[in-house]
Write an enzyme that holds these catalytic residues in place. Structure first.
Site, PDB file in Angstrom:
ATOM      1  N   SER A   1      16.156  36.494  14.630  1.00 41.73           N
ATOM      2  CA  SER A   1      16.115  35.215  15.334  1.00 41.73           C
ATOM      3  C   SER A   1      17.494  34.573  15.465  1.00 41.73           C
ATOM      4  O   SER A   1      17.604  33.434  15.936  1.00 41.73           O
ATOM      5  CB  SER A   1      15.163  34.251  14.612  1.00 41.73           C
TER       6      SER A   1
ATOM      7  N   GLU B   1       3.515  32.236  10.463  1.00 41.74           N
ATOM      8  CA  GLU B   1       2.765  33.423  10.873  1.00 41.74           C
ATOM      9  C   GLU B   1       1.588  33.657   9.941  1.00 41.74           C
ATOM     10  O   GLU B   1       0.470  33.971  10.382  1.00 41.74           O
ATOM     11  CB  GLU B   1       3.678  34.647  10.895  1.00 41.74           C
TER      12      GLU B   1
ATOM     13  N   HIS C   1       4.410  30.354   5.367  1.00 41.78           N
ATOM     14  CA  HIS C   1       5.048  30.807   6.596  1.00 41.78           C
ATOM     15  C   HIS C   1       4.077  30.601   7.758  1.00 41.78           C
ATOM     16  O   HIS C   1       2.871  30.829   7.632  1.00 41.78           O
ATOM     17  CB  HIS C   1       5.439  32.276   6.484  1.00 41.78           C
TER      18      HIS C   1
ATOM     19  N   CYS D   1      15.502  40.094  18.656  1.00 44.76           N
ATOM     20  CA  CYS D   1      14.536  41.138  18.992  1.00 44.76           C
ATOM     21  C   CYS D   1      13.818  40.730  20.283  1.00 44.76           C
ATOM     22  O   CYS D   1      14.009  39.623  20.808  1.00 44.76           O
ATOM     23  CB  CYS D   1      13.523  41.316  17.865  1.00 44.76           C
TER      24      CYS D   1
ATOM     25  N   SER E   1      14.115  31.657   7.956  1.00 46.73           N
ATOM     26  CA  SER E   1      13.827  32.895   8.684  1.00 46.73           C
ATOM     27  C   SER E   1      13.437  33.986   7.695  1.00 46.73           C
ATOM     28  O   SER E   1      14.262  34.472   6.918  1.00 46.73           O
ATOM     29  CB  SER E   1      15.055  33.333   9.482  1.00 46.73           C
ATOM     30  N   SER E   2      12.168  34.370   7.728  1.00 46.99           N
ATOM     31  CA  SER E   2      11.674  35.370   6.785  1.00 46.99           C
ATOM     32  C   SER E   2      12.399  36.699   6.945  1.00 46.99           C
ATOM     33  O   SER E   2      12.829  37.308   5.961  1.00 46.99           O
ATOM     34  CB  SER E   2      10.170  35.571   6.973  1.00 46.99           C
TER      35      SER E   2
END
Length: 497
Positions: free
Chosen positions: A455, A315, A313, A201, A411-412
């Protein structure tokens, strides 16, 4: 059909195969192999047996899975590709075998000495006298070539000890049977359907570019707090270029160029970097920055902020650090039912950007029921790329027998793609690359869906599609639901004037 050139090879291989598995002894040498190949109309062809090693890194009993089969001494002769090799190699490694991937070359005669050296110089790693002849006429059918190494350089071939090496290699052959049977069961594949959008992205592209340009501008090492994005191939590539990934600022030397990852950091981390005078380049995704800003805005109104996300996580940790004491994490519907706030009329919510839309919807339903005055962001927190990839994959999964998601376990957004697919009733598997694909997942499948998390590099998809062609999936179509044209500017610290 499994071809075994010599009687001893056929006997050994039969011991590892299920009853009734098709196995044909072809006879030794290219002439007999050519005759045997012309008599086979099997839907898939494999050859297995022993071989000579061409490179000193091989050991007796090691297994070579051919990435292609070449014919020695044929000028302009096209190699026969074996695209499923990485998946077959993975199946063998799961059984404890030492496996090497590389070209196998077929010679008209047994080679030794200088001939070995000459063939090794072409890039081949093992030599036999049948594989190219057996597989040359496969005409687009799935093929495989697996050989167990007997003699290896620098040992001379014509010595009594060679017999012992041959016997040792023959003892390994039965262990090939289960993996070759798994490959054969998966050769039902006929088409691959690619979900689009997929892979990188705009936020990931920006973050990777930040590190690359920091390396170009300042030279290695460049220190990155946490993984810049959650993908092991991206991390390994940047490490090779000179990036150093650390968990804490205390691991970064004074004065070293420092990059904050795409997932964002808490204000306390920024303050600690400033106190040390570290030159910082912030690669936080702008969509994550938006969530941080919203947390401050809602808390500034006196609201309790409920962050829907996953504990641990990066974030989530960064967002929770924006307004300590005024924000709480809600991970599930159960959490939403239990959470208590100081003032039910002053509650706001935020969402981790990489969650699944339907996952969040259930939690929000509970929060809205419990807190009718609940307010939220003016636009969705869930990243456009996460939403687009999930929507595309739902449609692909509806026509697929199985789905492969390229992405790393941490990777969520990649994990959410698996969950979205499974909730729709289609089995899905998260893999870092094609070598993690288990052939047993694909047994009997005719349509295989493929996507990649935001990702994951695009080349992983290309690699996987190429390997699936080795199972017979020669039709590839893309199912596109939306075109992405989002672009984020680089941080001012590395922006070209």
């Amino acid at each position: 059909m499994l071809f075994a050139p010599m009687r001893a090879e056929a006997i050994a291989l039969r011991r590892g195969l299920p009853p009734g598995a098709p196995l044909r002894r072809t006879g030794r040498g290219p002439a007999r192999a050519t005759v045997a190949a012309g008599r086979s109309d099997a839907a898939a062809l494999a050859v297995a047996g022993i071989a000579g090693g061409l490179v000193p890194t091989l050991r007796t009993g090691d297994v070579v899975v051919a990435t292609e089969v070449r014919r020695a001494g044929v000028v302009g002769g096209a190699p026969v590709p074996c695209p499923a090799a990485p998946m077959i190699a993975a199946a063998l490694r799961r059984r404890g075998l030492t496996v090497h991937l590389g070209p196998v070359v077929t010679s008209r005669r047994i080679v030794d000495g200088a001939d070995r050296t000459r063939l090794a110089a072409t890039g081949a790693i093992a030599v036999d006298t049948e594989s190219a002849a057996l597989l040359a006429g496969a005409a687009g059918r799935p093929i495989a070539c697996v050989r167990v190494v007997a003699d290896v350089p620098p040992h001379p071939l014509y010595r009594p000890a060679t017999l012992g090496r041959v016997i040792a290699a023959l003892r390994v052959l039965p262990r090939l049977g289960p993996a070759l049977s798994e490959w054969a069961a998966a050769t039902t594949a006929r088409q691959v359907v690619l979900a689009a959008p997929r892979s990188f992205c705009a936020g990931v592209e920006r973050a990777i570019s930040v590190v690359e340009q920091a390396l170009d501008r300042h030279g290695p090492p460049v220190y990155v707090r946490k993984q810049i994005v959650h993908n092991l191939h991206v991390i390994a590539d940047l490490q090779r270029r000179g990036a150093v990934f650390v968990d804490e600022l205390t691991e970064i030397p004074d004065g070293a160029t420092t990059v904050f990852s795409a997932h964002g950091v808490a204000p306390a981390v920024r303050a600690a970097a400033a106190d040390r005078g570290l030159p910082v380049i912030d690669a936080t995704c702008p969509l994550v920055t938006k969530v941080h800003s919203e947390a401050r805005r809602f808390a500034g109104r006196g609201n309790t902020v409920l962050l829907i996300g996953h504990a641990g996580h990066e974030e989530t940790e960064g967002t929770l650090g924006e307004v300590p004491g005024r924000i709480a994490l809600v991970e599930s519907v159960g959490d939403a039912e239990r959470i208590e706030v100081a003032d039910p009329d002053r509650v706001s919510y935020l969402v981790q950007t990489t969650l699944a839309v339907d996952e969040v919807a259930g939690v929000l339903d509970v929060l809205r029921r419990r807190f009718p005055a609940l307010t939220g962001p003016s636009s969705d927190d869930i990243c456009y790329a996460t939403t687009n990839r999930q929507a595309a994959l739902r449609e692909v999964a509806a026509v697929a027998d199985v789905v492969l998601v390229l992405g790393s376990a941490n990777s969520s957004n990649s994990r959410r793609l698996v969950e979205v697919t499974e909730r729709g009733g289609t089995p899905a598997y998260l893999v870092d690359d094609v070598e993690q694909v288990d052939l047993r997942w694909l047994a009997g499948a005719r349509t295989i869906g493929v996507t990649a998390g935001a990702s994951a590099p695009p080349w992983l998809v290309d690699q996987t599609v190429a390997a699936l062609a080795g199972l017979g999936a020669d039709a590839v179509r893309e199912h596109s639901t939306r075109t992405e044209d989002v672009h984020f500017t680089l941080p001012k610290e590395i922006r070209t004037p």
